[in-house]
Design an enzyme around this catalytic site. Structure first.
Site, mmCIF file in Angstrom:
data_model
loop_
_atom_site.group_PDB
_atom_site.id
_atom_site.type_symbol
_atom_site.label_atom_id
_atom_site.label_comp_id
_atom_site.label_asym_id
_atom_site.label_seq_id
_atom_site.Cartn_x
_atom_site.Cartn_y
_atom_site.Cartn_z
ATOM 1 N N SER A 1 0.845 -1.192 0.000
ATOM 2 C CA SER A 1 0.000 0.000 0.000
ATOM 3 C C SER A 1 0.882 1.244 0.000
ATOM 4 O O SER A 1 1.658 1.472 0.933
ATOM 5 C CB SER A 1 -0.891 0.007 1.238
ATOM 6 O OG SER A 1 -1.486 1.274 1.379
ATOM 7 N N MET B 1 -11.945 4.725 -1.094
ATOM 8 C CA MET B 1 -12.618 5.028 0.178
ATOM 9 C C MET B 1 -13.260 6.398 0.015
ATOM 10 O O MET B 1 -12.822 7.404 0.584
ATOM 11 C CB MET B 1 -11.598 4.986 1.327
ATOM 12 C CG MET B 1 -11.182 3.580 1.694
ATOM 13 S SD MET B 1 -9.664 3.503 2.655
ATOM 14 C CE MET B 1 -8.469 3.634 1.329
ATOM 15 N N ASP C 1 -6.691 -6.015 4.530
ATOM 16 C CA ASP C 1 -6.041 -4.707 4.451
ATOM 17 C C ASP C 1 -6.113 -4.044 5.821
ATOM 18 O O ASP C 1 -7.201 -3.766 6.318
ATOM 19 C CB ASP C 1 -6.778 -3.852 3.402
ATOM 20 C CG ASP C 1 -6.140 -2.482 3.208
ATOM 21 O OD1 ASP C 1 -5.051 -2.239 3.749
ATOM 22 O OD2 ASP C 1 -6.761 -1.669 2.485
ATOM 23 N N GLY C 2 -4.925 -3.792 6.378
ATOM 24 C CA GLY C 2 -4.858 -3.060 7.630
ATOM 25 C C GLY C 2 -4.121 -3.811 8.723
ATOM 26 O O GLY C 2 -4.597 -4.841 9.205
ATOM 27 N N GLY C 3 -2.940 -3.310 9.081
ATOM 28 C CA GLY C 3 -2.182 -3.904 10.181
ATOM 29 C C GLY C 3 -1.570 -5.253 9.866
ATOM 30 O O GLY C 3 -1.187 -5.993 10.780
ATOM 31 N N MET D 1 -8.739 8.381 -0.881
ATOM 32 C CA MET D 1 -9.603 8.840 0.222
ATOM 33 C C MET D 1 -10.100 10.250 -0.070
ATOM 34 O O MET D 1 -9.355 11.074 -0.609
ATOM 35 C CB MET D 1 -8.824 8.849 1.543
ATOM 36 C CG MET D 1 -8.194 7.522 1.907
ATOM 37 S SD MET D 1 -7.427 7.592 3.536
ATOM 38 C CE MET D 1 -6.600 5.997 3.601
ATOM 39 N N HIS E 1 -8.160 1.267 -4.222
ATOM 40 C CA HIS E 1 -9.089 1.042 -3.098
ATOM 41 C C HIS E 1 -9.782 2.380 -2.856
ATOM 42 O O HIS E 1 -9.217 3.295 -2.265
ATOM 43 C CB HIS E 1 -8.277 0.587 -1.866
ATOM 44 C CG HIS E 1 -9.099 0.400 -0.624
ATOM 45 N ND1 HIS E 1 -8.527 0.211 0.626
ATOM 46 C CD2 HIS E 1 -10.450 0.366 -0.421
ATOM 47 C CE1 HIS E 1 -9.484 0.083 1.533
ATOM 48 N NE2 HIS E 1 -10.650 0.175 0.936
ATOM 49 N N GLY F 1 -2.991 4.427 7.861
ATOM 50 C CA GLY F 1 -2.103 3.289 7.961
ATOM 51 C C GLY F 1 -1.548 3.215 9.377
ATOM 52 O O GLY F 1 -1.817 4.078 10.222
ATOM 53 N N GLY F 2 -0.784 2.184 9.625
ATOM 54 C CA GLY F 2 -0.091 2.070 10.904
ATOM 55 C C GLY F 2 -0.944 1.636 12.078
ATOM 56 O O GLY F 2 -0.508 1.726 13.227
ATOM 57 N N GLY G 1 -8.856 4.587 6.824
ATOM 58 C CA GLY G 1 -8.565 6.020 6.911
ATOM 59 C C GLY G 1 -7.099 6.301 7.168
ATOM 60 O O GLY G 1 -6.575 7.307 6.689
ATOM 61 N N ASP H 1 -4.547 3.684 -2.247
ATOM 62 C CA ASP H 1 -5.673 4.117 -1.409
ATOM 63 C C ASP H 1 -6.142 5.502 -1.818
ATOM 64 O O ASP H 1 -5.387 6.469 -1.763
ATOM 65 C CB ASP H 1 -5.253 4.137 0.064
ATOM 66 C CG ASP H 1 -5.042 2.742 0.615
ATOM 67 O OD1 ASP H 1 -5.990 1.937 0.550
ATOM 68 O OD2 ASP H 1 -3.924 2.460 1.092
ATOM 69 N N HIS I 1 -1.198 -1.351 -4.310
ATOM 70 C CA HIS I 1 -2.479 -0.995 -3.701
ATOM 71 C C HIS I 1 -2.481 0.518 -3.501
ATOM 72 O O HIS I 1 -1.622 1.071 -2.814
ATOM 73 C CB HIS I 1 -2.603 -1.726 -2.367
ATOM 74 C CG HIS I 1 -3.891 -1.519 -1.647
ATOM 75 N ND1 HIS I 1 -5.026 -2.280 -1.881
ATOM 76 C CD2 HIS I 1 -4.244 -0.636 -0.683
ATOM 77 C CE1 HIS I 1 -6.002 -1.893 -1.091
ATOM 78 N NE2 HIS I 1 -5.562 -0.880 -0.345
ATOM 79 N N GLY J 1 1.112 -1.783 4.166
ATOM 80 C CA GLY J 1 1.795 -0.496 3.996
ATOM 81 C C GLY J 1 3.000 -0.414 4.903
ATOM 82 O O GLY J 1 4.148 -0.511 4.460
ATOM 83 N N MET K 1 -11.660 -5.416 5.459
ATOM 84 C CA MET K 1 -10.807 -4.463 6.178
ATOM 85 C C MET K 1 -10.542 -5.008 7.580
ATOM 86 O O MET K 1 -11.468 -5.371 8.303
ATOM 87 C CB MET K 1 -11.496 -3.095 6.287
ATOM 88 C CG MET K 1 -11.622 -2.331 4.981
ATOM 89 S SD MET K 1 -10.049 -1.906 4.211
ATOM 90 C CE MET K 1 -9.244 -0.914 5.467
HETATM 91 C C1 DX5 Z 1 -6.169 2.222 5.284
HETATM 92 C C2 DX5 Z 1 -5.754 1.685 3.957
HETATM 93 C C3 DX5 Z 1 -4.702 0.653 4.004
HETATM 94 C C4 DX5 Z 1 -3.417 1.091 4.677
HETATM 95 C C5 DX5 Z 1 -2.784 -0.092 5.324
HETATM 96 O O1 DX5 Z 1 -7.459 2.772 5.224
HETATM 97 O O2 DX5 Z 1 -6.839 1.126 3.259
HETATM 98 O O3 DX5 Z 1 -4.405 0.196 2.694
HETATM 99 O O4 DX5 Z 1 -2.490 1.637 3.817
HETATM 100 O O5 DX5 Z 1 -1.641 0.325 5.971
HETATM 101 P P1 DX5 Z 1 -0.973 -0.565 7.081
HETATM 102 O O6 DX5 Z 1 -0.484 -1.793 6.416
HETATM 103 O O7 DX5 Z 1 0.101 0.289 7.627
HETATM 104 O O8 DX5 Z 1 -2.038 -0.868 8.102
HETATM 105 ZN ZN ZN Z 2 -6.381 0.091 1.352
#
Ligand code: DX5
Ligand code: ZN
Length: 257
Positions: free
Chosen positions: A36, A96, A203-205, A65, A94, A172-173, A170, A63, A61, A225, A165
């Site tokens: 990501s 959002m 996706d996420g963490g 937003m 993706h 990362g991290g 919204g 994102d 990927h 990410g 998800m």
């Molecule tokens: C968050 C995004 C994710 C994000 C994941 O809303 O959709 O794609 O980048 O980042 P990590 O891997 O750091 O959780």
């Molecule tokens: Zn994403």
């Protein structure tokens, strides 16, 4: 199961593929890594992309937003066009954003290979997914943590990808919410029950500590990410580390089955 598309042949070949992108043959027995770009240095996106080519990432990927559906802003169509110029890796968007139907053509023309929209943002999700395929893109449907898996059951056959998800979208991290893995297993079971090739993505963490659990639950695409771009040896090393972790998961899943 043999895959008809492989990352080793992808660079320079994706857009010349003999089949439409929307009918790219599924590959349920392999795990894909989708870095990501949200976690990359935005001032050096092109460098980040190049570092990943040939480095274990099968797609990027991206994102998008809008500051409405999620409380943050990120990439738009100009960034997608730039990425399309810089890389042959497939671009998986993706979205959002609210009212995604308004922007499908624009993102497809900008160079998207896949477009994922949120169940929570698309009133007529089946129509939206169908339109994405008509635009020669792979169609994805995503659900946030508070949305149950069953809302996807009736649109899975219109999906090339189902995105669960594992954080509230919204940012990362964040840390993966463990309960979401049970939802992944539900989606996987329904995909299999209907005999579909739909990819199941998380996706996420996602990191090397939980990649195995994600794959055992039924994931075929790991979005990451922080784990990729925050790796001390660079993004290619981060993607490779995730691949190693997911290989263990693939073996474990085969053993279980
Ligand atoms: C968050 C995004 C994710 C994000 C994941 O809303 O959709 O794609 O980048 O980042 P990590 O891997 O750091 O959780
Ligand atoms: Zn994403």
């Amino acid at each position: 199961m043999a895959c008809s598309w492989d990352s080793r042949t992808a660079v320079g070949g994706w857009h010349d593929a003999p089949v439409p992108r929307s009918t790219w043959p599924p590959c349920p027995d392999a795990v894909r890594i989708a870095p990501s770009l949200l976690a990359a240095d935005f001032g050096r996106l092109a460098d980040a992309v190049r570092a990943l080519e040939g480095g274990g990432a099968e797609r990027l990927h991206v994102d998008v937003m809008d500051g409405v559906f999620v409380p943050n802003f990120t990439f738009g169509t100009d960034t997608v066009r730039m990425l399309r110029r810089e890389t042959s890796l497939p671009l998986e968007l993706h979205l959002m954003i609210v009212d995604p139907d308004r922007h499908l053509e624009t993102f497809a023309e900008a160079g998207a290979d896949g477009i994922t929209v949120h169940y929570e943002a698309a009133t007529h999700l089946h129509r939206t997914l169908t339109r994405i395929r008509e635009l020669d893109c792979r169609a994805g449907a995503a659900i946030v943590p508070s949305t149950p898996a069953l809302v996807l059951d009736d649109v899975l056959e219109a999906c090339d990808l189902a995105l669960v998800m594992t954080i509230d979208p919204g940012y990362g991290g964040q840390r993966l919410i463990p309960r979401m893995l049970a939802k992944v297993a539900e989606v996987r079971a329904e995909v299999d029950r209907q005999g579909l090739g739909t990819e199941v993505e998380v996706d996420g963490g996602v990191d090397t500590d939980n990649a195995r659990a994600c794959v055992v639950a039924g994931t075929t695409v790991l979005v990451a990410g922080t784990a990729v771009f925050g790796h001390p040896d660079g993004p290619a090393a981060g993607a490779r580390a995730l691949r190693e972790a997911s290989r263990v998961g693939t073996a474990a899943r085969s053993g279980r089955d």
